[in-house]
Design a protein around this motif. Structure first.
Motif, short mmCIF file in Angstrom:
data_model
loop_
_atom_site.label_atom_id
_atom_site.label_comp_id
_atom_site.label_asym_id
_atom_site.label_seq_id
_atom_site.Cartn_x
_atom_site.Cartn_y
_atom_site.Cartn_z
N ALA A 175 -8.36 0.79 5.16
CA ALA A 175 -8.48 -0.41 4.31
C ALA A 175 -9.04 -0.18 2.70
CB ALA A 175 -9.36 -1.66 5.00
N GLN A 176 -9.97 0.74 2.76
CA GLN A 176 -10.27 0.98 1.45
C GLN A 176 -9.18 1.76 0.47
OE1 GLN A 176 -13.66 0.74 0.21
NE2 GLN A 176 -12.21 0.93 -1.98
N ARG A 177 -8.37 2.59 1.29
CA ARG A 177 -7.52 3.24 0.43
C ARG A 177 -6.26 2.08 -0.06
NH1 ARG A 177 -6.66 7.12 3.99
NH2 ARG A 177 -8.26 8.34 3.06
N ALA A 178 -5.95 1.14 1.06
CA ALA A 178 -5.05 0.02 0.54
C ALA A 178 -5.53 -0.78 -0.59
CB ALA A 178 -4.61 -0.86 1.71
N ARG A 209 -2.76 7.18 6.11
CA ARG A 209 -3.55 7.82 7.12
C ARG A 209 -3.04 9.00 7.40
NH1 ARG A 209 -4.73 4.24 11.97
NH2 ARG A 209 -2.90 4.93 12.75
N ASN A 210 -4.01 10.11 7.95
CA ASN A 210 -3.58 11.50 8.26
C ASN A 210 -3.46 11.67 9.77
OD1 ASN A 210 -3.33 12.44 5.58
ND2 ASN A 210 -5.62 12.90 5.60
N GLN A 211 -4.48 11.16 10.54
CA GLN A 211 -4.76 11.46 11.88
C GLN A 211 -5.07 10.26 12.45
OE1 GLN A 211 -3.15 13.97 13.53
NE2 GLN A 211 -2.90 15.11 11.61
N PRO A 212 -4.24 9.51 13.45
CA PRO A 212 -2.85 9.74 13.45
C PRO A 212 -2.12 9.28 12.34
CG PRO A 212 -3.43 8.16 14.83
CD PRO A 212 -4.70 8.41 14.18
N GLU A 218 -4.51 -4.06 16.12
CA GLU A 218 -5.38 -4.39 15.02
C GLU A 218 -6.61 -3.48 14.88
OE1 GLU A 218 -7.50 -8.44 13.40
OE2 GLU A 218 -6.75 -8.64 15.00
N ILE A 219 -6.25 -2.45 14.73
CA ILE A 219 -7.37 -1.10 14.70
C ILE A 219 -7.03 -0.63 13.27
CG2 ILE A 219 -8.16 1.10 15.36
CD1 ILE A 219 -7.01 0.32 18.30
N TYR A 220 -7.86 -1.31 12.36
CA TYR A 220 -7.75 -0.74 10.89
C TYR A 220 -9.20 -0.34 10.52
CZ TYR A 220 -3.78 -3.75 11.16
OH TYR A 220 -2.37 -4.42 11.60
N SER A 277 0.26 -6.61 10.85
CA SER A 277 0.56 -6.18 9.95
C SER A 277 -0.32 -6.43 8.72
CB SER A 277 2.03 -6.43 9.68
OG SER A 277 2.73 -6.32 8.24
N ARG A 278 -0.55 -5.68 7.79
CA ARG A 278 -1.17 -6.32 6.42
C ARG A 278 -0.22 -5.98 5.47
NH1 ARG A 278 -6.52 -4.26 4.96
NH2 ARG A 278 -7.19 -6.26 4.61
N GLU A 279 0.15 -7.08 4.74
CA GLU A 279 0.97 -6.78 3.37
C GLU A 279 0.48 -6.97 2.28
OE1 GLU A 279 5.74 -7.63 2.46
OE2 GLU A 279 4.83 -8.66 3.91
N TYR A 280 0.72 -6.35 1.03
CA TYR A 280 0.05 -6.60 -0.02
C TYR A 280 1.28 -6.80 -1.09
CZ TYR A 280 -4.14 -4.15 1.70
OH TYR A 280 -5.26 -3.95 2.34
N LYS A 281 1.24 -7.99 -1.93
CA LYS A 281 2.27 -8.41 -2.76
C LYS A 281 1.77 -8.64 -4.10
CE LYS A 281 4.21 -10.86 1.42
NZ LYS A 281 4.69 -12.09 1.76
#
Length: 274
Positions: free
Chosen positions: A233-236, A188-191, A226-228, A8-12
Motif C-alpha cells: 500500500a505504501q509503494r502504491a 511486490r516481490n514475494q509472491p 483482500e490481503i494488502y 482491486s485497488r485502482e488509482y486514477k
C-alpha cells in the motif's frame, strides 16, 4: 450481511488532454512518451517496470443513462453501456460508488460479473465501488427504469424514488473510448504482484476525432482475499504521489472526473432546485 472483499485497488489521475491530440499514431507516441517519463520517475520505488503503453486494447462507444432528474446519479449510481466497435459486443454496467464502504457493499450485484473495488482519485479520495456488468443483445431497449430493473432487480428496491415507468435517456454526449495497455510495474516481490496500467482516452463521438475530451491514466493491483500489506500500500501511495508532484507536465490536477464531464455537473446541480 457478509462483508464484501475489495478485490482491486485502482488509482486514477487525469492527464492534460492537449498532450494527446492528433492521429492514432501520434496518440500512441504520446502514450509512449508519458510511459517513459512515468517509468523513470518510479524506477527507485518499484522493483521492476515492464512493457509499454503501445497496444490499443479496446475501442468502444459509451453511453450513460439516467432519468431527466438525474435520480440515479444523485443516488450514487452510474448506469453505462459499452459497445465494442470491433465485434458489436454490447454490455451494460450498473455501478454504485460511495465513500462509506458499508453503504457501498449493501447491494445485490450478482447478476453478471460483479466486482467490489476501491477507486482512488486525486489527491487521495477513496470511493468504494460495487459494479455488475452484463452482456445484452444489440436490440435490448433501454428506455425506461423497468428495462434496467429487469437486469438489476435490486435497483428499484434501493432507490425508492424510481418507478418502473420512469423514462431514462442518454446523458450528455456519446463517447468514443480508446484504451491503451501493455505496461505494468512490479509492486511486490514475494509472491510477485504486478500493477497493471492503462491509458483511457475519451472523444466526443460527434466532434473532432483527434481531440480528446478526457485522458486518464490508471494503475491497479488486486487480491481476491483482500490481503494488502502495508509495504504494498505504501509503494502504491508513493507512486500516486509521484504522479501528482513530479509529473506535473503531464498531470491535470485542475480538471474534474470523466464522469463529471459527461454529466455536466452544473446541469445536475441546477436540476436539484428546479
Amino acid at each position: 450481511m457478509m462483508s464484501e472483499k475489495v478485490v482491486s485497488r485502482e488509482y486514477k489521475v487525469l492527464l492534460k488532454k492537449n498532450l494527446f491530440t492528433g492521429s492514432e499514431q501520434e496518440l500512441l507516441q504520446a502514450a509512449k512518451n508519458f510511459w517513459h517519463a512515468f517509468s523513470q520517475a518510479i524506477n527507485n520505488i518499484v522493483s521492476e517496470v515492464n512493457g509499454d503503453l503501445e497496444e490499443i486494447a479496446d475501442q468502444r462507444i459509451i453511453r450513460f443513462y439516467d432519468t431527466t432528474e438525474y435520480i440515479l446519479y444523485k443516488n450514487d449510481y452510474i448506469f453505462r453501456e459499452r459497445l465494442d466497435v470491433n465485434n458489436d459486443r454490447r454490455e451494460v454496467t450498473l455501478k454504485f460508488r460511495n465513500r462509506d464502504r458499508y453503504i457501498s457493499q449493501d447491494r445485490n450485484m450478482n447478476r453478471g460479473e460483479a466486482k467490489f473495488e476501491e477507486d482512488i482519485k486525486t489527491p487521495f479520495e477513496v470511493l468504494y465501488s460495487f459494479s455488475d456488468t452484463q452482456i445484452i443483445s444489440t436490440d435490448k431497449k433501454l428506455n425506461q427504469i423497468q428495462d434496467a430493473a429487469q437486469l438489476y432487480p435490486d435497483l428499484t428496491e434501493k432507490v425508492s424514488l424510481l418507478k418502473g415507468e420512469d423514462e431514462i435517456r442518454t446523458i450528455g454526449v456519446t463517447i468514443r473510448e480508446i484504451v491503451i495497455k501493455g505496461a505494468k510495474f512490479q509492486i511486490r516481490n514475494q509472491p510477485k504482484l504486478d500493477s497493471k496500467c492503462a491509458l483511457i482516452i475519451w472523444y466526443d463521438n460527434n466532434y473532432d476525432p483527434e481531440k480528446p475530451v478526457a485522458v486518464e491514466f490508471s494503475f491497479k493491483y488486486g487480491d481476491v482475499n483482500e490481503i494488502y500489506s502495508r509495504k504494498v500500500a505504501q509503494r502504491a501511495y508513493d507512486v500516486f504521489q509521484i504522479l501528482q508532484k513530479i509529473l506535473t507536465y503531464w498531470v491535470d490536477l485542475d480538471s474534474d472526473t470523466k464522469t463529471a464531464y459527461i454529466y455536466k455537473l452544473d446541469e445536475v446541480k441546477s436540476s436539484c432546485h428546479s
